[in-house]
Structures are given as C-alpha cells and as structure tokens.
Design a protein around this motif. Structure first.
Motif: not given
Length: 354
Positions: A87, A91, A159, A162
């Motif tokens: 993750t 990002i 997102w 995530y």
C-alpha cells in the motif's frame, strides 16, 4: 479477467481495483509517450541540416528519453507494488505521478526557450517563420492536463486498494501494533529507495547530456556515480533486511555524501560563473535536485528509524519479500478477515506468518 492469469501475475488475492490501477497507468503512459513522440518528430523536422550539435538541440530528445524511462519505470513499480500488495508504494506512485506532472509543466517553458534560442542563434538552427512552436504548443499544454487527470484517477483507485490491501499487513504481522509500525517504517524505507533511483538518474542524465562546461574529472565522476548509486541502493535494502548495523552506518555516510553533492550542484546552478552552462535545463535540474534532496533526507530519517528497530523481531517478517501470496493450507487454521472497524479481532487456533 481470468483468475488464473491474474493469480500468476499478481498473486493471491486479486481484485478489480488491482487491474484498474495497472491499466490506468498503462493508458497514461501510452497517451503521454505518443504525444511526446509527436513533439520530438516535429522538432526534428524543424531543425536545419548540416549544423553541429549544440546543447539546446538535445533538450527535447532528453525530455522524451526521460519521459520514456519515467513511465516505463513507473509501470515496473506498479507491477511490483501490486504483486507485493504494498500500500505504501501504491501511495508513493501517486506522489511520483505528481512529480511527473511538475516535470511536464516545466517542459512547456523550457522547450519554448529552446526553440527561441535555436531560432535566434547565429546561424539559426530553426528558421524564424517555422511553425514548429505553434504546432507543438497545444500538445505541450495537454500533457500536464492528462497527467493531472490520471493522477486523480490513480489516487481514487489507490484509496480503494488501501482498504483491500490492509488485511495483508494484519495477516503478515498479526495484531502486534508495535510490530506493524516497525514493518510500516521498513516499507516506507524500501519504497523511498526505489524512487531515489529515478530522480537521481533523471538529474544525472540531464546533466551529462545538456550541461556544458564540465571538466573531464567532473564528467568521469558523474558517469561513475551511476553504477555506484545503483549498488548503494541495492546494499541499503540488503543490509536493512539483514539488520546489519555496520552496513547501515556505511550506507548512512554515503547518503550524507550524496546529500552534500546535490546541495552543491543546486547552489552551483545559480552561481554567476557557472549558471550559463545550466540555463538550457536549469529549471528541470532544479526540480530534480530539490526532489532528490527531499527524498535523501526522508531516506536518512527512515533508515535511522529502521536501525532503531533492529533486533526487535522484525527480521523474520521482512525477509519474506512477497506478502499475501501463500496457499490457504500454509496459513494454518486462520479465521476470516476481522472486522477492524468494530474492533473485533478473532482468535485463531493456529496462526503462522505468511
């Protein structure tokens, strides 16, 4: 998407959002590189033949080369992130795209200056009435807009990822919050190393190809720095995984030397005695140097935090490079994913590290 193919590429588990992130970055790379290739072709057509090569002539080919490398490297990192269910790196890729957006925005002014300089050169490399600037200007404006759109799309998908990747950390590290923080620090550090590589190489390529006034010693040291940097970044990850304090201290010293080098180069670009050599690409080099300096500072900070976590039980987890890919029978009698929002953590009769 066929689950067998998806499993072979990304491992288990796989999701629609995993493929969405990969396909989004592929489409972005294809569109931007097609536009850059068109800009390059139009620029090459506008050049007068039979004239010696000067730094301004290399500006657009260098931009195209860096865009090609930048987006291909991004695709490699995207695959690596999705395969590892990382993750933090996902990002980081969204932030990386912002860096490419900045680079594309600076490109507009730099290419305008290059074409103007080549038109006003004596002898001119581009005839004053040549429409090359009017031909490529709309495309130069389109590139940052396209990258901005895909950055937003990638952020939305990141997102979603995530939420879907969060369980892998739980499964890999169990419910120990302190161990999770240590593992998170390690993940950030490894991701920073991968981004360090691109921005250092991007700075070095532009410096070698476009900047004039380099001494033989400076040229030789800069060329030699490329393989040395690759080795340093590889060994940085190697010593961290093995929790070798001596190796990490040596790497930290080299980081500080690299930081001093980029600060020196940044200052030199604006010195009166040297700034003329950097003018064709000074804005680009400045952006790459500043980003690299920030990344080195963050890398040193996270590397120090990783060293403080040595000998605290993290090694057995980080030595496994891939997360969330074990067969169910290898996980023991693991209960289903807990409802983290409700605070309920189920107890398993036997739990092993994936």
């Amino acid at each position: 998407m066929d689950h067998t193919v998806s499993n072979l590429i990304f491992g288990r588990p796989n999701t629609t959002w995993t493929w969405a992130f990969m396909i989004t970055t592929i489409i972005q790379a294809g569109i931007v590189l097609a536009i850059e290739a068109y800009i390059f072709a139009k620029f090459q057509e506008s050049l007068m033949t039979g004239l010696p090569t000067i730094p301004l002539v290399k500006t657009i080919p260098t931009y195209l080369t860096l865009f090609i490398f930048g987006f291909l490297y991004q695709l490699v990192l995207v695959y690596d992130s999705l395969r590892l269910k990382n993750t933090i790196q996902v990002i980081g890729l969204c932030i990386y795209n912002v860096g490419m957006l900045i680079y594309a925005s600076i490109q507009y002014d730099q290419i305008n200056r290059a074409i103007s300089g080549l038109s006003n050169n004596s002898p001119p490399y581009i005839m004053a009435d040549n429409p090359v600037w009017s031909n490529i200007k709309p495309f130069l404006l389109a590139v940052p807009c396209i990258i901005a759109f895909f950055t937003i799309a990638m952020s939305v998908i990141a997102w979603k990822l995530y939420d879907e990747f969060a369980w892998t950390i739980y499964k890999h590290i169990s419910a120990d919050l302190r161990m999770k923080r240590r593992f998170l620090t390690f993940q950030i550090y490894i991701a920073l190393l991968k981004f360090d590589f691109f921005f250092f190489l991007g700075f070095t390529v532009q410096f070698l190809v476009i900047v004039t006034g380099k001494t033989d010693a400076e040229l030789g040291l800069t060329i030699a720095a490329i393989p040395i940097t690759v080795l340093i970044l590889f060994m940085a990850a190697f010593w961290t995984r093995r929790e070798n304090v001596f190796g990490m201290v040596a790497i930290m010293v080299l980081y500080i030397c690299g930081l001093a080098y980029f600060i020196f180069k940044l200052a030199r670009m604006y010195q009166e005695s040297h700034k003329a050599f950097y003018l064709p690409v000074r804005k680009n080099l400045t952006s790459f140097a500043v980003i690299t300096i920030v990344l080195i500072v963050l890398t040193i900070t996270n590397g120090t935090a990783c060293m403080l976590n040595f000998n605290k039980g993290l090694k057995q987890h980080v030595m496994k490079r891939k997360i969330g890919d074990a067969e169910p029978e290898k996980l023991g009698h693991m209960t289903e994913l807990p409802d983290l929002k409700s605070g309920h953590v189920p107890v398993s009769s036997r739990m092993t590290i994936d």
